[in-house]
Design an enzyme around this catalytic site. Sequence first.
Site, short mmCIF file in Angstrom:
data_model
loop_
_atom_site.label_atom_id
_atom_site.label_comp_id
_atom_site.label_asym_id
_atom_site.label_seq_id
_atom_site.Cartn_x
_atom_site.Cartn_y
_atom_site.Cartn_z
N PHE A 106 13.83 4.12 10.79
CA PHE A 106 12.65 3.67 10.55
C PHE A 106 11.82 4.64 10.09
O PHE A 106 11.48 5.83 10.82
CB PHE A 106 11.96 2.92 11.48
CG PHE A 106 10.94 2.02 10.83
CD1 PHE A 106 11.18 0.75 10.19
CD2 PHE A 106 9.70 2.36 10.94
CE1 PHE A 106 10.12 0.06 9.75
CE2 PHE A 106 8.52 1.81 9.98
CZ PHE A 106 8.73 0.44 9.66
N ASP A 121 14.62 -1.04 0.81
CA ASP A 121 15.69 -1.38 2.04
C ASP A 121 16.59 -2.41 1.88
O ASP A 121 17.67 -2.19 1.22
CB ASP A 121 14.33 -1.85 3.06
CG ASP A 121 15.09 -2.09 4.62
OD1 ASP A 121 15.50 -0.99 5.02
OD2 ASP A 121 14.81 -2.94 5.11
N LYS A 129 17.42 3.21 1.02
CA LYS A 129 18.30 3.22 2.20
C LYS A 129 19.38 2.14 1.90
O LYS A 129 19.42 1.04 2.12
CB LYS A 129 17.29 2.31 2.97
CG LYS A 129 17.09 3.29 4.46
CD LYS A 129 16.37 2.45 5.53
CE LYS A 129 15.02 2.50 6.16
NZ LYS A 129 14.55 1.58 6.86
N ARG A 169 0.64 6.40 7.49
CA ARG A 169 0.71 6.55 6.07
C ARG A 169 0.21 8.11 5.47
O ARG A 169 0.57 8.44 4.54
CB ARG A 169 -0.26 5.48 5.66
CG ARG A 169 0.24 4.06 5.61
CD ARG A 169 -0.36 3.16 4.67
NE ARG A 169 -0.39 1.77 5.10
CZ ARG A 169 0.67 0.99 4.58
NH1 ARG A 169 1.59 1.31 3.89
NH2 ARG A 169 0.56 -0.30 4.95
N LYS A 179 0.97 -1.28 0.02
CA LYS A 179 0.14 -0.02 0.01
C LYS A 179 0.86 1.24 -0.10
O LYS A 179 0.41 2.24 -0.28
CB LYS A 179 -0.58 0.13 1.21
CG LYS A 179 -1.49 -1.09 1.43
CD LYS A 179 -2.29 -1.23 2.84
CE LYS A 179 -3.06 -2.40 3.24
NZ LYS A 179 -3.41 -2.65 4.57
N GLY A 180 2.15 1.05 0.29
CA GLY A 180 2.95 2.27 0.67
C GLY A 180 3.29 3.15 -0.57
O GLY A 180 3.47 4.37 -0.21
N ASP A 224 4.33 3.27 6.66
CA ASP A 224 3.71 2.83 7.77
C ASP A 224 4.30 2.31 8.93
O ASP A 224 5.57 1.51 8.57
CB ASP A 224 2.35 2.11 7.66
CG ASP A 224 2.91 0.58 7.52
OD1 ASP A 224 3.88 0.31 6.42
OD2 ASP A 224 2.39 -0.38 8.03
N GLU A 231 7.40 2.26 -6.14
CA GLU A 231 7.75 1.89 -4.64
C GLU A 231 7.87 2.90 -3.92
O GLU A 231 8.41 3.73 -4.30
CB GLU A 231 8.94 0.74 -4.92
CG GLU A 231 9.39 -0.01 -3.56
CD GLU A 231 8.15 -0.79 -2.87
OE1 GLU A 231 7.03 -0.14 -2.88
OE2 GLU A 231 8.64 -2.10 -2.51
N ASP A 232 7.72 2.51 -2.58
CA ASP A 232 7.93 3.53 -1.64
C ASP A 232 9.35 3.61 -1.22
O ASP A 232 9.89 4.54 -0.97
CB ASP A 232 7.04 3.50 -0.40
CG ASP A 232 7.08 1.94 0.19
OD1 ASP A 232 7.61 1.11 -0.16
OD2 ASP A 232 6.09 1.40 1.21
P1 IMP Z 1 13.08 -4.91 1.31
O1 IMP Z 1 12.71 -6.04 0.51
O2 IMP Z 1 13.90 -5.10 2.45
O3 IMP Z 1 13.83 -3.70 0.35
O4 IMP Z 1 11.52 -4.17 1.63
C1 IMP Z 1 10.93 -3.07 1.14
C2 IMP Z 1 9.63 -3.10 1.79
O5 IMP Z 1 9.81 -2.78 3.26
C3 IMP Z 1 9.30 -1.53 1.56
O6 IMP Z 1 8.49 -1.58 0.41
C4 IMP Z 1 8.48 -1.06 2.83
O7 IMP Z 1 7.14 -1.73 2.60
C5 IMP Z 1 9.02 -1.90 3.92
N1 IMP Z 1 10.16 -1.09 4.53
C6 IMP Z 1 11.31 -0.88 4.53
N2 IMP Z 1 11.98 0.11 5.33
C7 IMP Z 1 10.85 0.74 5.74
C8 IMP Z 1 10.73 1.97 6.77
O8 IMP Z 1 11.65 2.48 6.94
N3 IMP Z 1 9.56 2.28 6.93
C9 IMP Z 1 8.25 1.61 6.67
N4 IMP Z 1 8.30 0.55 5.73
C10 IMP Z 1 9.79 0.12 5.37
MG MG Z 2 6.31 -1.98 0.55
#
Ligand code: IMP
Ligand code: MG
Length: 173
Positions: free
Chosen positions: A149, A100, A128, A162, A40-41, A156, A96-97
């Site tokens: 975070f 990470d 990040k 959000r 949803k982000g 969220d 994408e939001d």
């Molecule tokens: P990844 O697979 O670790 O890159 O995950 C990315 C997903 O984790 C993002 O689409 C977010 O939904 C969630 N996420 C990662 N970091 C954060 C954060 O700092 N705040 C909120 N959601 C996060």
């Molecule tokens: Mg996400």
Amino acid sequence: MTKGEVLISEEEIAKRVKELGEQITGDYKGKSILLVGILKGSTPFLADLMRRIDLDVEIDFMIVSSYGGGTSTSGDVKILKDLECDIKGRDVLIVEDIIDSGVTLNALTKLLRKREPASLKVVSMLDKPSRRQVDFYPDYCGFEVEDKFIVGYGLDFDQKYRQLPYISWLKQE
Ligand code: IMP
Ligand code: MG
């Protein structure tokens, strides 16, 4: 946990989204694109970005959950909601939001490439890079952020925050 101060203001977000829209418009000149929002982000970012892209734009959405985390970087992605449209031969831009570990998008792009889009790129509002577990980088990125975070502008914590119009971060209390 409480939300921290403003990390990126509404004005800074609007300025950067406009720049991204212009860059994307130039890069895809003469083409139509399919924006794929990852729910949803990405919703506020997608809504703002699409209005800054001066091309024929269609939108579709996916809900995915990665099995990543821990030490696994194998990156299997579980599709909870798939696209409605066939992406074969289309120019697809995933919206994408935040990236990470990179596990989710790394797996998702591998999976979508098998459907033979004409092109597949990723735009992420935030990145990040210090948290990366796999070699994955977005084609377009709004802002790089430190290892905090992040909440707000779609992001969220436990489904909250959000709706903040700016980007903030959570403080441990
Ligand atoms: P990844 O697979 O670790 O890159 O995950 C990315 C997903 O984790 C993002 O689409 C977010 O939904 C969630 N996420 C990662 N970091 C954060 C954060 O700092 N705040 C909120 N959601 C996060
Ligand atoms: Mg996400």
